[in-house]
Design an enzyme around this catalytic site. Structure first.
Site, PDB file in Angstrom:
ATOM      1  N   CYS A 170      35.697  33.452  37.254  1.00 22.00           N
ATOM      2  CA  CYS A 170      36.015  32.533  38.637  1.00 22.00           C
ATOM      3  C   CYS A 170      35.669  33.230  39.889  1.00 22.00           C
ATOM      4  CB  CYS A 170      37.637  32.160  38.368  1.00 22.00           C
ATOM      5  SG  CYS A 170      38.284  31.897  40.120  1.00 22.00           S
ATOM      6  N   CYS A 173      38.442  34.678  42.115  1.00 27.85           N
ATOM      7  CA  CYS A 173      39.285  35.600  41.212  1.00 27.85           C
ATOM      8  C   CYS A 173      38.599  37.062  41.349  1.00 27.85           C
ATOM      9  CB  CYS A 173      39.340  35.260  39.698  1.00 27.85           C
ATOM     10  SG  CYS A 173      40.253  33.667  39.367  1.00 27.85           S
TER      11      CYS A 173
END
Length: 246
Positions: A170, A173
């Site tokens: 991600c 992330c």
């Protein structure tokens, strides 16, 4: 007459300016988002399409191998030549459904398909993060991960506990990770940090209602005192921690 002409010209310029703002300002983003249906509508369209649905996973092949929607095909295309070959194998007349972790890669793929003549293209709003977080079924090669009991046991501490739900795949992330890591080291005396790889802990993400990545959850004495999704600025996290320590 000259006054009237000047007034008319002014009105015309104002109308043109308004139209330009609508195309280039904040409303332009809203227009682009109109292609995203609700989660419930996505499910309804997918169910209606049945076996006629073309489901494309826009993530990397290794992500697809771990977890994917039933009937989905891995569709991560590296270059334009490969993309042309890949879409040539698809049927433009069939309803096409696309997803990624959230809506980054799937949004780009959806646009590319529409530009190439695909009329019926539907993105999964919130992506696979929301799908798994809501407990929807996936084909998976990884186990359910931590049980809720094991997770709750890990929260036991005389410090504040900050849990970071994310994924190594991600992009958001990855941007949040160094912020959380710096807090882990700078506030080690008062804050315990736990990192959870969401897609390896599907049952837990469902139990906790984590439907977007990254998501931070702050606990004090096993009680949730703060929860937020997205790339949260370091200053905001520090402020929340300071208030929780009062």
């Amino acid at each position: 007459m000259k006054t009237f002409k000047r007034f008319f010209a002014l009105v015309w310029l104002l109308a043109a300016h308004t139209a330009l703002v609508a195309q280039t300002g904040p409303n332009a983003q809203n227009t682009a988002k109109r292609d995203l249906v609700s989660f419930e509508e996505f499910e309804a369209r997918l169910a209606k399409a049945g076996k006629n649905a073309q489901i494309l996973d826009a993530r990397l092949p290794e992500e697809y191998a771990q977890n994917h929607l039933e009937g989905a095909t891995s569709f991560s295309v590296a270059n334009e030549a490969d993309f042309s070959k890949a879409i040539a194998r698809l049927d433009k007349s069939k309803p096409t459904f696309i997803y990624s972790i959230a809506n980054g890669r799937s949004g780009k793929l959806a646009k590319d398909l529409r530009d190439n003549g695909f009329k019926d293209v539907t993105e999964l709003p919130g992506g696979l993060s929301k799908w798994i977080g809501l407990g929807k079924p996936v084909v998976s090669t990884v186990g359910p991960g931590l049980s809720l009991g094991d997770y709750q046991a890990s929260l036991k501490s005389d410090k504040l506990v900050l849990v970071d739900f994310g994924s190594r795949y991600c992009g958001s992330c990855k941007r949040l990770a160094p912020i959380v890591d710096s807090i882990k080291h700078e506030q080690a005396s008062s804050v315990k940090v736990i990192n959870i790889e969401a897609y390896e802990n599907k049952a837990l993400t469902k139990e906790l209602g984590v439907t977007a990545l990254p998501t931070l959850i702050l606990y004090r004495g096993n009680q949730v005192v703060w929860k937020k999704s997205g790339v949260t600025p370091k200053g905001e996290i520090e402020r929340v921690l300071a208030e929780a320590n009062l």
